[in-house]
Design an enzyme around this catalytic site. Structure first.
Site, PDB file in Angstrom:
ATOM      1  N   LYS A  22       0.970  -1.277   0.105  1.00  0.00           N
ATOM      2  CA  LYS A  22       0.156   0.016  -0.210  1.00  0.00           C
ATOM      3  C   LYS A  22       0.781   1.287   0.030  1.00  0.00           C
ATOM      4  CE  LYS A  22      -2.466   2.800   3.234  1.00  0.00           C
ATOM      5  NZ  LYS A  22      -1.427   3.595   4.010  1.00  0.00           N
ATOM      6  N   ASN A  23       1.844   1.208   0.790  1.00  0.00           N
ATOM      7  CA  ASN A  23       2.744   2.603   1.062  1.00  0.00           C
ATOM      8  C   ASN A  23       3.532   2.817  -0.219  1.00  0.00           C
ATOM      9  OD1 ASN A  23       1.206   3.189   3.406  1.00  0.00           O
ATOM     10  ND2 ASN A  23       3.013   2.817   4.806  1.00  0.00           N
ATOM     11  N   ARG A  92      -4.008  10.766   3.564  1.00  0.00           N
ATOM     12  CA  ARG A  92      -2.766  11.672   3.922  1.00  0.00           C
ATOM     13  C   ARG A  92      -1.860  11.620   2.884  1.00  0.00           C
ATOM     14  NH1 ARG A  92      -2.531  14.976   8.100  1.00  0.00           N
ATOM     15  NH2 ARG A  92      -0.297  14.994   7.400  1.00  0.00           N
ATOM     16  N   CYS A 116      -5.366  13.803  11.645  1.00  0.00           N
ATOM     17  CA  CYS A 116      -5.116  12.460  11.603  1.00  0.00           C
ATOM     18  C   CYS A 116      -5.244  11.728  12.992  1.00  0.00           C
ATOM     19  CB  CYS A 116      -3.770  12.238  11.042  1.00  0.00           C
ATOM     20  SG  CYS A 116      -3.255  10.643  11.053  1.00  0.00           S
ATOM     21  N   ARG A 121       0.653  15.528  12.142  1.00  0.00           N
ATOM     22  CA  ARG A 121       1.511  15.345  10.900  1.00  0.00           C
ATOM     23  C   ARG A 121       1.977  16.577  10.222  1.00  0.00           C
ATOM     24  NH1 ARG A 121      -1.003   9.494   8.787  1.00  0.00           N
ATOM     25  NH2 ARG A 121       1.069   9.371   8.081  1.00  0.00           N
ATOM     26  N   PRO A 122       2.931  16.983  10.786  1.00  0.00           N
ATOM     27  CA  PRO A 122       3.500  18.265   9.855  1.00  0.00           C
ATOM     28  C   PRO A 122       4.094  18.054   8.683  1.00  0.00           C
ATOM     29  CG  PRO A 122       4.847  17.593  12.016  1.00  0.00           C
ATOM     30  CD  PRO A 122       3.717  16.800  12.012  1.00  0.00           C
ATOM     31  N   ILE A 123       4.156  18.934   7.763  1.00  0.00           N
ATOM     32  CA  ILE A 123       4.812  18.544   6.591  1.00  0.00           C
ATOM     33  C   ILE A 123       5.866  19.783   6.304  1.00  0.00           C
ATOM     34  CG2 ILE A 123       2.821  17.790   5.374  1.00  0.00           C
ATOM     35  CD1 ILE A 123       2.235  20.447   3.873  1.00  0.00           C
ATOM     36  N   ASP A 124       6.795  20.098   7.286  1.00  0.00           N
ATOM     37  CA  ASP A 124       7.508  21.311   7.336  1.00  0.00           C
ATOM     38  C   ASP A 124       8.679  20.758   6.409  1.00  0.00           C
ATOM     39  OD1 ASP A 124       7.658  19.746   9.648  1.00  0.00           O
ATOM     40  OD2 ASP A 124       9.754  20.387  10.010  1.00  0.00           O
ATOM     41  N   GLN A 125       9.141  19.330   6.773  1.00  0.00           N
ATOM     42  CA  GLN A 125      10.360  18.739   5.902  1.00  0.00           C
ATOM     43  C   GLN A 125       9.976  18.720   4.244  1.00  0.00           C
ATOM     44  OE1 GLN A 125      13.443  18.392   7.628  1.00  0.00           O
ATOM     45  NE2 GLN A 125      11.968  19.439   8.869  1.00  0.00           N
ATOM     46  N   ASP A 304       4.124   1.050  12.224  1.00  0.00           N
ATOM     47  CA  ASP A 304       2.636   0.356  11.715  1.00  0.00           C
ATOM     48  C   ASP A 304       2.399  -0.986  12.186  1.00  0.00           C
ATOM     49  OD1 ASP A 304       2.216   2.722  10.439  1.00  0.00           O
ATOM     50  OD2 ASP A 304       2.599   2.306   8.481  1.00  0.00           O
ATOM     51  N   ILE A 326       7.386   7.285  17.126  1.00  0.00           N
ATOM     52  CA  ILE A 326       7.070   8.020  15.944  1.00  0.00           C
ATOM     53  C   ILE A 326       5.735   8.946  15.993  1.00  0.00           C
ATOM     54  CG2 ILE A 326       6.825   7.923  13.334  1.00  0.00           C
ATOM     55  CD1 ILE A 326       9.250   6.375  14.176  1.00  0.00           C
ATOM     56  N   ARG A 396      -9.199   0.488   3.754  1.00  0.00           N
ATOM     57  CA  ARG A 396      -8.171   1.426   3.145  1.00  0.00           C
ATOM     58  C   ARG A 396      -6.925   0.860   2.832  1.00  0.00           C
ATOM     59  NH1 ARG A 396      -6.685   6.605   6.319  1.00  0.00           N
ATOM     60  NH2 ARG A 396      -5.229   6.289   4.668  1.00  0.00           N
TER      61      ARG A 396
HETATM   62  C1  UD1 Z   1       4.570   7.186   6.650  1.00  0.00           C
HETATM   63  C2  UD1 Z   1       3.647   5.845   6.269  1.00  0.00           C
HETATM   64  C3  UD1 Z   1       2.660   5.676   7.659  1.00  0.00           C
HETATM   65  C4  UD1 Z   1       3.990   5.464   8.504  1.00  0.00           C
HETATM   66  C5  UD1 Z   1       4.956   6.562   8.744  1.00  0.00           C
HETATM   67  C6  UD1 Z   1       6.096   6.204   9.803  1.00  0.00           C
HETATM   68  C7  UD1 Z   1       2.792   6.085   4.198  1.00  0.00           C
HETATM   69  C8  UD1 Z   1       1.750   6.675   3.134  1.00  0.00           C
HETATM   70  N1  UD1 Z   1       2.545   6.153   5.271  1.00  0.00           N
HETATM   71  O1  UD1 Z   1       3.901   8.070   6.933  1.00  0.00           O
HETATM   72  O2  UD1 Z   1       2.045   4.457   7.742  1.00  0.00           O
HETATM   73  O3  UD1 Z   1       3.353   5.246  10.094  1.00  0.00           O
HETATM   74  O4  UD1 Z   1       5.533   6.730   7.419  1.00  0.00           O
HETATM   75  O5  UD1 Z   1       6.754   5.034   9.260  1.00  0.00           O
HETATM   76  O6  UD1 Z   1       3.818   5.685   3.512  1.00  0.00           O
HETATM   77  N2  UD1 Z   1       7.602  14.743  10.621  1.00  0.00           N
HETATM   78  C9  UD1 Z   1       7.730  15.746  10.711  1.00  0.00           C
HETATM   79  N3  UD1 Z   1       7.743  16.944   9.592  1.00  0.00           N
HETATM   80  C10 UD1 Z   1       7.359  16.397   8.390  1.00  0.00           C
HETATM   81  C11 UD1 Z   1       7.323  14.861   8.098  1.00  0.00           C
HETATM   82  C12 UD1 Z   1       7.131  14.081   9.140  1.00  0.00           C
HETATM   83  O7  UD1 Z   1       8.143  16.431  11.934  1.00  0.00           O
HETATM   84  O8  UD1 Z   1       7.580  17.249   7.524  1.00  0.00           O
HETATM   85  C13 UD1 Z   1       7.653  13.610  11.646  1.00  0.00           C
HETATM   86  C14 UD1 Z   1       6.196  13.164  11.758  1.00  0.00           C
HETATM   87  O9  UD1 Z   1       5.179  13.945  12.677  1.00  0.00           O
HETATM   88  C15 UD1 Z   1       6.474  11.834  12.470  1.00  0.00           C
HETATM   89  C16 UD1 Z   1       7.894  11.403  11.874  1.00  0.00           C
HETATM   90  O10 UD1 Z   1       8.169  12.626  11.094  1.00  0.00           O
HETATM   91  O11 UD1 Z   1       6.878  11.948  13.628  1.00  0.00           O
HETATM   92  C17 UD1 Z   1       7.793  10.399  10.458  1.00  0.00           C
HETATM   93  O12 UD1 Z   1       6.668  10.730   9.915  1.00  0.00           O
HETATM   94  P1  UD1 Z   1       6.774  10.287   8.362  1.00  0.00           P
HETATM   95  O13 UD1 Z   1       7.860   9.148   8.200  1.00  0.00           O
HETATM   96  O14 UD1 Z   1       7.009  11.475   7.487  1.00  0.00           O
HETATM   97  O15 UD1 Z   1       5.400   9.700   8.025  1.00  0.00           O
HETATM   98  P2  UD1 Z   1       4.328   9.738   6.828  1.00  0.00           P
HETATM   99  O16 UD1 Z   1       5.463   9.752   5.583  1.00  0.00           O
HETATM  100  O17 UD1 Z   1       3.393  10.676   7.006  1.00  0.00           O
END
Ligand code: UD1
Length: 418
Positions: A22-23, A92, A116, A121-125, A304, A326, A396
């Site tokens: 899926k991912n 997401r 969520c 679930r920030p997207i700053d990165q 997961d 996480i 899903r």
């Molecule tokens: C993906 C998986 C999800 C899994 C997660 C961690 C998909 C579609 N989903 O989610 O099932 O649980 O990886 O293995 O592949 N973070 C920040 N800033 C950012 C992005 C992330 O601080 O810009 C933090 C998050 O809050 C979290 C950590 O980084 O604590 C890991 O998140 P991330 O690996 O980005 O998870 P997803 O890609 O959303």
């Protein structure tokens, strides 16, 4: 309302075939927008997340067809670069359209998905990468607006290891001019799969699966065929279910290397794990012992798999513990397990499980996708009838889950009630 009714207890026995990841697929399908041609994606699981992405691709002008488990995307003609909230709120992974539309059109407007079940679930990165590639990024009216006249290479050091940001950076950079270097990247199997897909279409990405990824921008990606890897988490879910029910299951169509973090923990608990070329047998032939787990980015123990593992621990005498590193809100499902008789105490990032209590069937709900899978496993272990609500979460991400469990001897019904 749809529900699963699980009649337990059951000892799972037999063979189960694992579907495509899926991912990986939720990233590869948006990535097809970067292809100026036709992509044939094989081994696509029939799950609702894929159907939502198909709707998004169609809304952007791509032609999409699904036959058996092969999805064909013709993205030669793209007419829009905007992903509406009505789609983004359901998924997401809609954030992958930021990288792919930016790379394809030089512009992306993608609605933010909102809250969520797992916590913030920030997207700053992700945004840091797009800015590094030369895009202007602003958040307005609930959407992320990314624009760039031309994308240029960049050197990014991620502050946190993020699956989504790593993939979005690959999507944004694969057609940017020059050599992009990404450091402190995620190494999950599906990161490698997305890189392999892009390379199969003509990209030049190296290092996926290590800490540093290098992307040499190319002018064009052409079409082609690509088969998605097996789903590590689906396989892990069946492995945990086999152990929790003290069964004997051959989990087929897996990459055993991807499963090592899970196989290792099961062996530590005295569960029998036998690896073959593309399958793993999980069985129980002696008393199990409880364990400590800490979730980590790959190759650590996957977050997961955390809820499914908690169910196994609840069945084993002695005290086990899980530290979640996480997601901040990933223990909500423990309240449901407690209703079935599990003895679990959550304090901050740690759940302590006093195993061995007899579980009994109860009405419960799926708090999220993996928590839902854990409820099924708990229902298989428990004595009596477990009714699971909010199964949309489970559907899903798991293809044919009822059929697959029932083929192993489970007794699960999917019912629809007013
Ligand atoms: C993906 C998986 C999800 C899994 C997660 C961690 C998909 C579609 N989903 O989610 O099932 O649980 O990886 O293995 O592949 N973070 C920040 N800033 C950012 C992005 C992330 O601080 O810009 C933090 C998050 O809050 C979290 C950590 O980084 O604590 C890991 O998140 P991330 O690996 O980005 O998870 P997803 O890609 O959303």
């Amino acid at each position: 309302m749809n529900k699963f009714i699980v009649h337990g207890p059951t000892r799972l026995r037999g063979e189960v075939e694992i579907s495509g990841a899926k991912n990986a697929v939720v990233a590869i399908l948006p990535a097809t927008l970067l292809v100026d041609g036709v992509s044939h994606i094989e081994n696509v699981p029939r799950i609702s997340d894929v159907r939502i992405i198909m709707d998004i691709l169609r809304s952007l002008g791509a032609e999409v067809e699904w036959q058996d488990n092969v999805l064909t995307v013709d993205s030669r003609r793209i007419t829009s670069c905007e992903v509406d909230y009505k789609y983004a709120k359901k998924l997401r992974a809609s954030y992958y359209f930021m990288g792919s539309l930016l790379g394809r059109c030089g512009k992306a407007v993608v609605a933010l998905p909102g809250g969520c079940a797992l916590g913030a679930r920030p997207i700053d990165q992700h945004i840091k990468t797009f800015k590094g590639l030369g895009a202007e990024v602003r958040i307005e009216h609930g959407s992320v607006y990314c624009t760039s006249a031309s994308l240029n290479s960049t050197h990014i050091y991620f502050d946190v290891v993020s699956v989504g940001a790593t993939i979005n950076a690959m999507l944004g950079a694969c057609k940017a001019k020059g050599l992009t270097i990404l450091e402190n990247v995620a190494k999950e199997p599906h990161i490698v799969d997305v890189a392999n897909f892009l390379n199969a279409m003509g990209a030049n990405i190296s290092g996926a699966g290590t800490d540093v990824i290098k992307i040499r921008g190319v002018a064009r990606l052409g079409g082609g065929s690509y088969a998605v890897i097996p789903d590590q988490i689906e396989a892990g879910t069946f492995m945990m279910a086999a152990a929790a029910t003290r069964g004997d299951v051959l989990v087929r169509n897996v990459i055993p290397k991807h499963m090592e973090c899970i196989s290792g923990k099961l062996r530590e608990m005295n569960v029998g794990v036998e690896e073959f070329d593309d399958s793993i047998r999980v069985f129980v032939d002696r008393p199990l012992q409880n364990a400590r787990v800490k979730t980590m980015p790959y190759p650590g123990f996957p977050t997961d798999m955390q809820p499914q593992t908690a169910v196994l621990m609840a069945t084993v005498e002695g005290t086990g513990s899980i530290k979640e590193s996480i997601w901040e809100s990933r223990f909500r499902y423990t309240e449901e397990l407690k209703r079935m008789g599990a003895d679990i105490t959550v304090s901050g990032e740690t759940a302590t499980i006093n195993g061995g209590a007899k579980l009994t069937g109860a009405p419960v709900k799926a708090c999220d996708l993996r928590a839902g899978a854990a409820m099924i496993i708990a229902g298989l272990v428990a004595n009596g009838r477990t009714e699971i609500e909010e199964i949309e979460y489970i559907e899903r991400g798991y293809e044919d889950i009822v059929r697959k469990f029932n083929a192993l001897g489970a007794n699960i019904e999917r019912v629809t009630e007013d």
